[in-house]
Structure formats: structure tokens, C-alpha cells
Write a protein that holds these residues in place. Structure first.
Motif, PDB file in Angstrom:
ATOM      1  N   LEU A 158       0.852  -1.179   0.000  1.00  0.00           N
ATOM      2  CA  LEU A 158       0.000   0.000   0.000  1.00  0.00           C
ATOM      3  C   LEU A 158       0.891   1.232   0.000  1.00  0.00           C
ATOM      4  O   LEU A 158       1.906   1.276   0.702  1.00  0.00           O
ATOM      5  N   ARG A 159       0.510   2.239  -0.759  1.00  0.00           N
ATOM      6  CA  ARG A 159       1.295   3.462  -0.856  1.00  0.00           C
ATOM      7  C   ARG A 159       0.353   4.653  -0.697  1.00  0.00           C
ATOM      8  O   ARG A 159      -0.420   4.970  -1.603  1.00  0.00           O
ATOM      9  N   ALA A 160       0.408   5.309   0.440  1.00  0.00           N
ATOM     10  CA  ALA A 160      -0.476   6.447   0.708  1.00  0.00           C
ATOM     11  C   ALA A 160       0.288   7.744   0.511  1.00  0.00           C
ATOM     12  O   ALA A 160       1.431   7.885   0.952  1.00  0.00           O
ATOM     13  N   THR A 161      -0.349   8.705  -0.140  1.00  0.00           N
ATOM     14  CA  THR A 161       0.288   9.995  -0.401  1.00  0.00           C
ATOM     15  C   THR A 161      -0.170  11.041   0.610  1.00  0.00           C
ATOM     16  O   THR A 161      -1.281  10.987   1.141  1.00  0.00           O
ATOM     17  N   PHE A 162       0.713  12.016   0.856  1.00  0.00           N
ATOM     18  CA  PHE A 162       0.449  13.142   1.753  1.00  0.00           C
ATOM     19  C   PHE A 162       1.063  14.395   1.149  1.00  0.00           C
ATOM     20  O   PHE A 162       1.878  14.320   0.212  1.00  0.00           O
ATOM     21  N   GLY A 163       0.690  15.541   1.686  1.00  0.00           N
ATOM     22  CA  GLY A 163       1.375  16.766   1.327  1.00  0.00           C
ATOM     23  C   GLY A 163       2.794  16.751   1.874  1.00  0.00           C
ATOM     24  O   GLY A 163       3.205  15.807   2.543  1.00  0.00           O
ATOM     25  N   PRO A 164       3.577  17.797   1.617  1.00  0.00           N
ATOM     26  CA  PRO A 164       4.961  17.836   2.095  1.00  0.00           C
ATOM     27  C   PRO A 164       5.028  17.725   3.614  1.00  0.00           C
ATOM     28  O   PRO A 164       4.292  18.403   4.333  1.00  0.00           O
ATOM     29  N   VAL A 165       5.908  16.865   4.102  1.00  0.00           N
ATOM     30  CA  VAL A 165       6.099  16.656   5.539  1.00  0.00           C
ATOM     31  C   VAL A 165       7.461  17.217   5.921  1.00  0.00           C
ATOM     32  O   VAL A 165       8.491  16.762   5.414  1.00  0.00           O
ATOM     33  N   ASP A 166       7.474  18.200   6.817  1.00  0.00           N
ATOM     34  CA  ASP A 166       8.684  18.967   7.094  1.00  0.00           C
ATOM     35  C   ASP A 166       9.320  18.629   8.441  1.00  0.00           C
ATOM     36  O   ASP A 166      10.021  19.446   9.031  1.00  0.00           O
ATOM     37  N   VAL A 167       9.077  17.424   8.954  1.00  0.00           N
ATOM     38  CA  VAL A 167       9.665  17.014  10.230  1.00  0.00           C
ATOM     39  C   VAL A 167      10.425  15.709  10.030  1.00  0.00           C
ATOM     40  O   VAL A 167      10.317  15.056   8.989  1.00  0.00           O
ATOM     41  N   ASP A 168      11.208  15.312  11.033  1.00  0.00           N
ATOM     42  CA  ASP A 168      12.073  14.142  10.904  1.00  0.00           C
ATOM     43  C   ASP A 168      11.404  12.844  11.330  1.00  0.00           C
ATOM     44  O   ASP A 168      11.907  11.765  11.038  1.00  0.00           O
ATOM     45  N   SER A 169      10.303  12.923  12.060  1.00  0.00           N
ATOM     46  CA  SER A 169       9.566  11.720  12.441  1.00  0.00           C
ATOM     47  C   SER A 169       8.106  12.089  12.666  1.00  0.00           C
ATOM     48  O   SER A 169       7.786  13.239  12.987  1.00  0.00           O
ATOM     49  N   VAL A 170       7.234  11.106  12.501  1.00  0.00           N
ATOM     50  CA  VAL A 170       5.807  11.303  12.711  1.00  0.00           C
ATOM     51  C   VAL A 170       5.236  10.069  13.403  1.00  0.00           C
ATOM     52  O   VAL A 170       5.812   8.984  13.346  1.00  0.00           O
ATOM     53  N   THR A 171       4.089  10.254  14.041  1.00  0.00           N
ATOM     54  CA  THR A 171       3.328   9.141  14.590  1.00  0.00           C
ATOM     55  C   THR A 171       2.210   8.814  13.618  1.00  0.00           C
ATOM     56  O   THR A 171       1.398   9.687  13.280  1.00  0.00           O
ATOM     57  N   VAL A 172       2.180   7.587  13.142  1.00  0.00           N
ATOM     58  CA  VAL A 172       1.177   7.163  12.168  1.00  0.00           C
ATOM     59  C   VAL A 172      -0.060   6.659  12.908  1.00  0.00           C
ATOM     60  O   VAL A 172       0.036   5.815  13.802  1.00  0.00           O
ATOM     61  N   PHE A 173      -1.215   7.202  12.545  1.00  0.00           N
ATOM     62  CA  PHE A 173      -2.497   6.738  13.078  1.00  0.00           C
ATOM     63  C   PHE A 173      -2.994   5.635  12.152  1.00  0.00           C
ATOM     64  O   PHE A 173      -3.437   5.889  11.045  1.00  0.00           O
ATOM     65  N   LEU A 174      -2.887   4.385  12.612  1.00  0.00           N
ATOM     66  CA  LEU A 174      -3.379   3.237  11.863  1.00  0.00           C
ATOM     67  C   LEU A 174      -4.737   2.857  12.437  1.00  0.00           C
ATOM     68  O   LEU A 174      -4.837   2.322  13.539  1.00  0.00           O
ATOM     69  N   SER A 175      -5.769   3.129  11.689  1.00  0.00           N
ATOM     70  CA  SER A 175      -7.126   2.975  12.185  1.00  0.00           C
ATOM     71  C   SER A 175      -7.379   1.562  12.685  1.00  0.00           C
ATOM     72  O   SER A 175      -7.143   0.571  11.979  1.00  0.00           O
ATOM     73  N   CYS A 176      -7.841   1.460  13.934  1.00  0.00           N
ATOM     74  CA  CYS A 176      -8.169   0.197  14.581  1.00  0.00           C
ATOM     75  C   CYS A 176      -6.981  -0.747  14.700  1.00  0.00           C
ATOM     76  O   CYS A 176      -7.153  -1.954  14.904  1.00  0.00           O
ATOM     77  N   SER A 474     -15.927  22.747   7.133  1.00  0.00           N
ATOM     78  CA  SER A 474     -16.567  23.671   8.063  1.00  0.00           C
ATOM     79  C   SER A 474     -16.689  23.132   9.478  1.00  0.00           C
ATOM     80  O   SER A 474     -17.215  23.817  10.354  1.00  0.00           O
ATOM     81  N   ALA A 475     -16.223  21.914   9.722  1.00  0.00           N
ATOM     82  CA  ALA A 475     -16.353  21.324  11.050  1.00  0.00           C
ATOM     83  C   ALA A 475     -15.106  20.527  11.395  1.00  0.00           C
ATOM     84  O   ALA A 475     -14.458  19.938  10.526  1.00  0.00           O
ATOM     85  N   HIS A 476     -14.773  20.506  12.674  1.00  0.00           N
ATOM     86  CA  HIS A 476     -13.583  19.819  13.146  1.00  0.00           C
ATOM     87  C   HIS A 476     -13.801  18.305  13.208  1.00  0.00           C
ATOM     88  O   HIS A 476     -14.886  17.838  13.538  1.00  0.00           O
ATOM     89  N   ARG A 477     -12.742  17.560  12.887  1.00  0.00           N
ATOM     90  CA  ARG A 477     -12.736  16.109  13.015  1.00  0.00           C
ATOM     91  C   ARG A 477     -11.976  15.742  14.284  1.00  0.00           C
ATOM     92  O   ARG A 477     -10.925  16.309  14.576  1.00  0.00           O
ATOM     93  N   ALA A 478     -12.487  14.777  15.031  1.00  0.00           N
ATOM     94  CA  ALA A 478     -11.791  14.319  16.230  1.00  0.00           C
ATOM     95  C   ALA A 478     -10.634  13.420  15.831  1.00  0.00           C
ATOM     96  O   ALA A 478     -10.726  12.649  14.861  1.00  0.00           O
ATOM     97  N   LEU A 479      -9.537  13.498  16.586  1.00  0.00           N
ATOM     98  CA  LEU A 479      -8.383  12.655  16.317  1.00  0.00           C
ATOM     99  C   LEU A 479      -8.616  11.305  17.008  1.00  0.00           C
ATOM    100  O   LEU A 479      -8.030  10.966  18.031  1.00  0.00           O
ATOM    101  N   THR A 480      -9.514  10.559  16.421  1.00  0.00           N
ATOM    102  CA  THR A 480      -9.896   9.244  16.914  1.00  0.00           C
ATOM    103  C   THR A 480     -10.407   8.450  15.719  1.00  0.00           C
ATOM    104  O   THR A 480     -10.225   8.856  14.574  1.00  0.00           O
ATOM    105  N   GLU A 481     -11.022   7.314  15.990  1.00  0.00           N
ATOM    106  CA  GLU A 481     -11.585   6.532  14.894  1.00  0.00           C
ATOM    107  C   GLU A 481     -12.723   7.308  14.241  1.00  0.00           C
ATOM    108  O   GLU A 481     -13.601   7.821  14.924  1.00  0.00           O
ATOM    109  N   LEU A 482     -12.687   7.358  12.909  1.00  0.00           N
ATOM    110  CA  LEU A 482     -13.697   8.123  12.183  1.00  0.00           C
ATOM    111  C   LEU A 482     -14.736   7.246  11.503  1.00  0.00           C
ATOM    112  O   LEU A 482     -15.717   7.758  10.957  1.00  0.00           O
ATOM    113  N   GLU A 483     -14.513   5.938  11.503  1.00  0.00           N
ATOM    114  CA  GLU A 483     -15.477   5.055  10.850  1.00  0.00           C
ATOM    115  C   GLU A 483     -15.590   3.765  11.658  1.00  0.00           C
ATOM    116  O   GLU A 483     -14.900   2.779  11.397  1.00  0.00           O
ATOM    117  N   LEU A 484     -16.468   3.773  12.644  1.00  0.00           N
ATOM    118  CA  LEU A 484     -16.682   2.593  13.470  1.00  0.00           C
ATOM    119  C   LEU A 484     -18.062   2.013  13.199  1.00  0.00           C
ATOM    120  O   LEU A 484     -18.944   2.009  14.057  1.00  0.00           O
TER     121      LEU A 484
END
Length: 534
Positions: A158-176, A474-484
Motif C-alpha cells: 500500500l502506498r499512501a500519499t500526503f502533502g509535504p512533511v517537514d519534520v524528521d519523524s511522525v506518529t502514524v495513526f493506523l485505524s483500529c 466547516s467542522a472539526h474532526r476528532a483525532l480518533t476513529e472516524l469510521e466505526l
């Protein structure tokens, strides 16, 4: 179709249709979005295997074991690779998935981790990268709406694309599945994965509007309803209820006012100075002129008292009243009018905020649990209270503290007879108004499918999951599971991921409140959840 669907307009459906959709998803009707396969349920252990690395200085992928619908998988995640396509910078997250030979059915790994047709149309892609230090996230730009299921004994890249990432490490949110920290590398770095950028971009069909990272925001409400606080990277906004701080139709501060304003003064005192704006608001009762004058007088009274509670000498203070001209919600009910009777205090420190929550200082006792209560590691058994029946066992071993955030991975297990209904229908949803998030914003399908009701109780506040606003929405998304929309069979397990603001405590209380406004929601509470450094 791509541009039209990507206009950033949230999908709005009648209440009955909205309540029906998750139920249909739970029995497989919406699975047409992913090749008519059942929605995968993930039972994950997110401990890296031997030889893997989460160090930002390494180039190895992080390997984890996961189980989807009882089918065993090995996932190699990352590192994120910075690349360029047709003169435009982007980032790519590789995920290599292998299905065990003894699996009995195919699993939709891509649909679960990245997202499918429904998540693309409704602007709530599942895969996210979190910069904990910079307090921001990137939502995947991948618009690929169908990824082949993974057959037993086979592997899949699997290959997921993102906009430019300007930091040296990230935490990946892997749903469930869980949270995984991976390095971010330039494409020409020794040891970086060699990727066919042209083919990846063609398959992903990236959605340009989602390229920009979104700042993380923090929202809390006083348990007694006296105030609410919102913190962004630039400012903290506190809404103080006029019903608590003033007598009816009066600008004289009440005896309870200091219990509210002391918390605001404490937030102001944390910074060296900046801009302080205090604005009074009223409901639409009485005439315009009266409401305008009352709002000005109340704002001035709050300003004067704050100046007595803390030194405002380094702050540029502005005081004004808006009367009934800028209601927070429509003045169409007594409850809404109460919300509109408020004084809004906007604290904009020079150089921005430190991300800390604005906390109330009200002497409020922890409310009694509305349902079963138990220590997080021991868990609670929650029974459905409606005709559908069902039972879910919920545990939380610990939460991980990292850079002002708390990361939680709750374990949900189907009890006697299974959950009976989809998990978003009462078990973990926000029990607010249909289609509205915790802030009262109309958030479309994400308010119906998500786990936005997992709050922390700390002091006299209810603290909601960290959230974010994607560009053009127009509305905020929670940083949690979005499709349960999953149902749990008896004994079947699922990992639920959520991120909260750091409360600074050694243990936390996770509370799912009961129903209000006619929305089904099963109350439960986990106490004494240990906080560990991560």
C-alpha cells in the motif's frame, strides 16, 4: 466528479437517513465501497517485533502484528519518504502487508487503513500522520477508492500519499490498529525505500486540498456548564456563561463569578503578554439597544475583575459588546439562548500558545458514572439499553504521554451475543445532536460514524479528543476513529485509537456520557488508567 466531490461541503442528510446509514453499514450494505467484502475488524498488538526501529535516525520500517476479522497479518509500516512529482513536493507512506497462509478469507487492509469511497466523499480519510512536537497532522491525500482485498498467503504493498512533511519523524495513526512512530526520509537517503513515484501518484489520484497540515486544537467544557475553553496554536478562547457570572439581566458579577474567572486569569498569567479581547454577547430576548448595552457592560465587568485577579499590564486589552448580533447557535430554544448568553475572552499571547488547555477553576465534584465503572486495566462490561441488545467489554491498559498529547488504544470485545449493533450506535459516539460534533458544528457523517464521545474527566472539566479542521471544511474532526460501523461478534476484538490533550496527571479517567437530545448512547467509565511516557 473529483473536483465536485472535493468542494469541502459536508454531506448533510435527514436524521432518519443518517441514523439508517450506519446500521446498513453494519450489515454489509455499505461494503460495496470495498469490493463487497465485510468490513474488517482489527484486533491488533502494536508492539514492534524484534529488529524493528521507531528511531527517527533509522531507515527501517516498523513491523507489527495485526488481526482483521480473525485473519492474521504482518504489517511493515514506513518510513515516510519525501519525494517530488512534476515539480511538486509530496510524501509517501509505504505499508507492506502479508496475510498468514492459514487465513480463511481475504481482508480489506487498504480500505481499513487508508479509506475507501465513503471516506473520500465525506472528507474523513482514515490514515493520518501526527507531528506531536509541532502539534499538527497530515491527512492522506489518497483518493484511491478501491484497493484489492488481500488473499490468504499473499502480500500487498500500500502506498499512501500526503502533502509535504517537514519534520524528521511522525506518529502514524493506523485505524483500529494503533499508533506507530516512524522516521521521515528524503528519497535519496541511503536505505530509504525506492519508490515508483509516478505510478504511486497515478494510483492515488491525490486530492490537492488535503496537502496542507492541520493544527491540532484542544477543547474542554466545565462540568457545571459555566465555561468552555478552546486552544489553538495561536490563541485560547474561553466562553464564560453569563448565567453563572451574572444575575439575570444584570451586569453585576455574581458570587460564583470568581470560581470561573480565576481559571481564566490563571491561563493569562502563564504568558508574558499579547492581545486580550473581551466581548459580551446576549440572546435575542429584549430589544436590540438593551442587549447591546448589557453586553458592553458585562464585558467591562469581566475585564475589570480579570485585572484584579492577575496583572494585565503587558496585555493590549480591548473590550466590546455584540448584543444579540453574533449568536453562537440559533436562538430557537431555551437551551440555545442560554449558550448565547456569554462573555467571550480571546487570549492571544505574543508568539502563540504553548498548547495547554484553558482549565476552569470551579469547585465541581466528579459526577457519578452514568453506567458501569471500573479501573481501566480491568475494564467494564457494558450492556445495551435499547431493544437491539448487545454487550461490549472495554479495557484500557494505559495511555502514553508524548509532547503534550495522550495516546490511548482501547480494547473492545464482543460480550455475550456480541455488540448487537454497530459500535458507533451508542457504544462510543458523541451523544450530542445528530450530525453535530462536540462543539456543536455540523460535521456530517463523521459525527455519526466516529468515536468522538470518548472524553477525559479531569478536575472540574470534561476534555474532548484533540481535533483539527481540514482546509475547505466547516467542522472539526476528532483525532480518533472516524469510521466505526463494525459490529463485534461474541469474543471478537477491536482496537480503538484516540488522542487527548495532556492533563498532566499520573492517571486519567475516561468517561463516555449517557444519551442526551434523543441520541442513543451507553454510559460507561474507566478510572485509574496509568499514564506512561512514550
Amino acid at each position: 466528479m473529483h473536483d465536485r466531490l472535493g468542494s469541502g461541503v459536508d454531506i448533510r442528510l435527514p436524521r432518519r437517513a443518517v441514523l439508517t446509514l450506519p446500521a446498513l453499514a453494519g450489515v454489509g450494505i455499505l461494503s460495496a465501497c470495498s469490493g463487497d467484502q465485510p468490513k474488517p475488524v482489527v484486533q491488533a498488538t502494536t508492539t514492534p517485533t524484534a529488529g524493528s526501529s521507531t528511531s527517527a535516525g533509522k531507515t527501517k520500517a516498523v513491523q507489527i502484528q495485526a488481526s482483521l476479522k480473525g485473519q492474521e497479518l504482518t504489517l511493515d509500516v514506513g518510513p515516510v519518504v519525501r519525494a517530488e512529482h512534476e515539480g511538486e513536493e509530496l510524501a509517501i507512506l509505504p505499508i507492506h502487508a502479508e496475510a498468514a497462509r492459514n487465513n480463511t478469507e481475504a481482508v480489506n487492509v487498504g480500505d481499513r487503513l487508508i479509506g475507501g469511497l465513503l471516506t473520500s466523499v465525506a472528507d474523513y480519510k482514515l490514515l493520518r500522520l501526527i507531528d506531536t512536537v509541532g502539534s499538527k497532522l497530515w491527512s492522506t491525500t489518497s483518493w484511491q477508492v478501491f484497493i484489492e482485498p488481500l488473499e490468504p498467503g499473499k502480500s500487498q504493498d500500500l502506498r499512501a500519499t500526503f502533502g509535504p512533511v517537514d519534520v524528521d519523524s511522525v506518529t502514524v495513526f493506523l485505524s483500529c490498529v494503533g499508533f506507530v512512530e516512524v522516521p521521515v526520509l528524503d528519497a535519496d537517503t541511503d536505505g530509504a525505500p525506492r519508490l515508483d513515484v509516478e505510478a504511486i501518484v497515478k494510483a492515488a489520484n491525490p486530492y490537492a486540498r488535503l496537502r496542507t497540515p492541520a493544527p491540532l486544537e484542544r477543547y474542554a467544557e466545565a462540568l457545571d456548564g459555566s465555561s468552555s475553553g478552546l486552544t489553538t496554536d495561536e490563541e485560547t478562547t474561553v466562553d464564560v456563561s453569563s448565567d453563572v457570572t451574572f444575575s439575570s439581566d444584570s451586569a453585576e458579577l455574581s458570587d460564583d463569578a470568581d470560581s470561573v474567572l480565576t481559571g481564566v486569569a490563571g491561563t493569562i498569567a502563564e504568558y508574558d503578554g499579547g492581545d486580550l479581547e473581551i466581548v459580551g454577547h446576549t440572546d435575542d430576548v429584549a430589544d436590540d439597544a438593551h442587549n447591546q448595552t448589557l453586553s458592553e457592560q458585562r464585558a467591562q465587568a469581566v475585564s475589570t475583575r480579570l485585572g484584579e485577579l492577575t496583572d494585565l499590564g503587558a496585555w493590549e486589552v480591548t473590550v466590546s459588546g455584540k448584543g444579540e448580533s453574533e449568536p453562537k447557535v440559533p436562538n430557537d430554544s431555551d437551551d440555545h439562548r442560554q449558550i448565547n448568553r456569554r462573555v467571550e475572552i480571546v487570549i492571544t499571547p505574543t508568539g502563540g500558545t504553548d498548547g495547554s488547555l484553558s482549565r476552569s477553576d470551579v469547585d465541581a465534584a466528579l459526577p457519578e458514572a452514568g453506567g458501569p465503572e471500573g479501573h481501566g486495566p480491568d475494564g467494564v462490561t457494558v450492556d445495551a439499553t435499547d431493544a437491539s441488545g448487545g454487550q461490549v467489554i472495554i479495557t484500557l491498559e494505559e495511555v502514553t504521554r508524548r509532547d503534550g498529547l495522550l495516546f490511548g488504544e482501547l480494547r473492545l470485545k464482543g460480550g455475550a451475543g456480541g455488540s448487537g449493533s454497530a459500535l458507533n450506535l451508542g457504544w462510543v459516539n458523541d451523544p450530542g445532536e445528530v450530525l453535530a460534533n462536540a462543539r456543536g458544528e455540523l460535521a456530517g457523517l463523521t459525527s455519526v460514524f466516529s468515536a468522538g464521545g470518548l472524553t477525559l474527566l479531569s478536575g472540574s472539566d470534561r476534555i474532548y479528543p484533540v481535533d483539527y479542521l481540514l482546509e475547505g471544511t466547516s467542522a472539526h474532526r476528532a483525532l480518533t476513529e472516524l469510521e466505526l460501523t463494525d459490529k463485534l461478534r461474541e469474543g471478537e476484538q477491536l482496537t480503538l485509537c484516540v488522542v487527548w490533550p495532556d492533563t498532566g496527571e499520573d492517571t486519567v479517567v475516561v468517561d463516555h456520557p449517557g444519551a442526551r437530545d434523543g441520541v442513543t448512547s451507553y454510559a460507561w467509565r474507566l478510572t485509574q488508567v496509568p499514564v506512561v511516557a512514550g
